[in-house]
Write a protein that holds these residues in place. Structure first.
Motif: not given
Length: 424
Positions: A89-90, A107-109, A118-120, A132-135
């Motif tokens: 997961s992300a 710091r991850v959050d 944050q929603d995924v 999304m991968g870029q983010r």
């Protein structure tokens, strides 16, 4: 600060980067531009210690990347957004990176919120879109809150809202005093984001200057003048007056006149003295894209061939092809370095390259438009309808360039025999 001095990288007889020296200073966004295969990705890999330079060195804050203590807390990078385990997961992906660098889990959050994931956060990354991968890759770069950041095509796959977000993020990071180095092929976005540009072609430095100076040095600015369409004699009268005052006039397809060699107030005064009404008098400055194309025209390795209409159109026999004009060739600011592929042999900047004296509008010198025998700009010869052109002798086709055979460099590390994309 990032500093490269005499940076060279060879893969056998292929030179990807040759004698490259530049500085990326903190407090501003520095754009890294160049055609495909120019050596941008190879340069970034050497900055991050992923490839060893054949010669020269590159440092971050005065130290090579591999000697930085806890490097992820000092340098963040996005080179490949797909470098993620698809089954994670992300949040778990970022959490594993944080644990390796001693970064707190909170710091991850925080970075997931910064990039809008944050929603995924609990979804597996293999189901992410390109944007999304870029983010997620940007979140990984920001994880250690570093002072130096490198991004390779950070807006690839993002929607307009995402592109605007990345633009604002880059500017905000630079405003905090960080060093931000961004590689991109989107000229319109670089014009809005970058403060400084480093441009390379075929592994060599072409330009290292501000965006404003780059556009001014590599564009032929002009004034656009239009007279009433119903009175063509006024256009002829104005053209003669401008030519007599030392200007150079080129008619455009829509009936306007392109004028170089005279400032706008002087053009207005001449029109008033000649009794000519003007419908338009406006300056024209090239965009970053136009200036970039002019600068790198001779350094492009990959060009498409003309469509042969599925075999219906027979190609010309070898040697019968007419010489293809190179836009901007021979004008100040035009520079086409020969490819440094033959063992990295050095070559010098030709005379009349970047830094040559510019004309009244910052680009081509007086005579660049409308002067007999001078080029009119990208792709078209200049014709002055108000002056008698001098006869021109036909140009001989250019002779093919030859170079001695290269020998592989013995100092090239065996671990770097696989060429990255930029070195092919």
């Amino acid at each position: 600060m990032i500093e490269a001095v005499g940076l060279t990288k060879r893969y056998g007889d292929k030179t990807a980067v040759y004698n490259l020296s530049f500085q990326v200073r903190p407090g501003s966004v520095t754009g890294f531009l160049g055609p495909n295969g120019s050596g941008k990705s190879t340069t970034m890999r050497m900055i991050l210690g992923l490839d060893n330079p054949t010669s020269g060195q590159v440092t971050i804050g005065g130290h090579p990347y591999r000697r930085l203590p806890n490097a992820p807390r000092q340098v963040g990078a996005l080179l490949d957004a797909k470098a993620v385990h698809g089954g994670r997961s992300a949040r778990n992906h970022l959490l594993s990176l944080a644990q390796l660098s001693g970064i707190p889990a909170r710091r991850v959050d925080e970075v997931l919120g910064v990039v809008g994931l944050q929603d995924v956060a609990k979804k597996r990354s293999k189901g992410f879109s390109l944007g999304m991968g870029q983010r997620l890759g940007i979140a990984a770069a920001l994880l250690g809150d570093p002072q130096v950041l490198l991004f390779d095509e950070p807006v690839n796959g993002l929607d307009p809202e995402g592109i605007l977000w990345v633009r604002n993020l880059m500017k905000a990071l630079a405003a905090e005093g960080r060093t931000v180095f961004v590689s991109s092929h989107l000229m319109s976005e670089m014009a809005l984001t970058a403060d400084h540009l480093i441009v390379i072609g075929r592994g060599q430095l072409l330009a290292d200057m501000s965006v404003t100076d780059f556009i001014s040095a590599n564009s032929a600015d002009f004034a656009r003048v239009r007279t009433p369409d119903t009175e063509p004699q006024l256009r002829e009268k104005l053209g003669a007056a401008l030519t007599g005052a030392g200007g150079h006039v080129l008619p455009e397809q829509d009936g306007a006149l392109r004028v170089t060699g005279l400032p706008l107030p002087r053009i207005s005064d001449l029109a008033h003295e000649a009794g000519v009404r003007l419908w338009e008098l406006s300056p024209h400055q090239a965009s970053l894209e136009e200036a970039y194309m002019r600068m790198t025209q001779g350094a492009v390795d990959y060009r498409s061939t003309s469509d042969q209409k599925a075999g219906l159109q027979q190609p010309l026999p070898p040697g019968a092809e007419p010489p293809v004009p190179v836009p901007g060739q021979g004008q100040p600011g035009w520079y086409a370095p020969p490819p440094p592929q033959q063992g990295g042999q050095p070559f010098a900047m030709p005379a009349g390259g970047p830094g040559a004296p510019a004309g009244p509008y910052g680009g081509a010198p007086a005579g660049a438009y409308g002067a007999p025998g001078a080029p009119a700009g990208p792709g078209a010869p200049a014709v002055n309808p108000y002056a008698q052109p001098a006869p021109q002798a036909p140009a001989a086709p250019p002779a093919p360039a030859t170079a001695p055979a290269a020998t592989p460099d013995a100092s090239s590390p065996a671990a770097d025999t696989n060429q990255p994309e930029d070195a092919r």
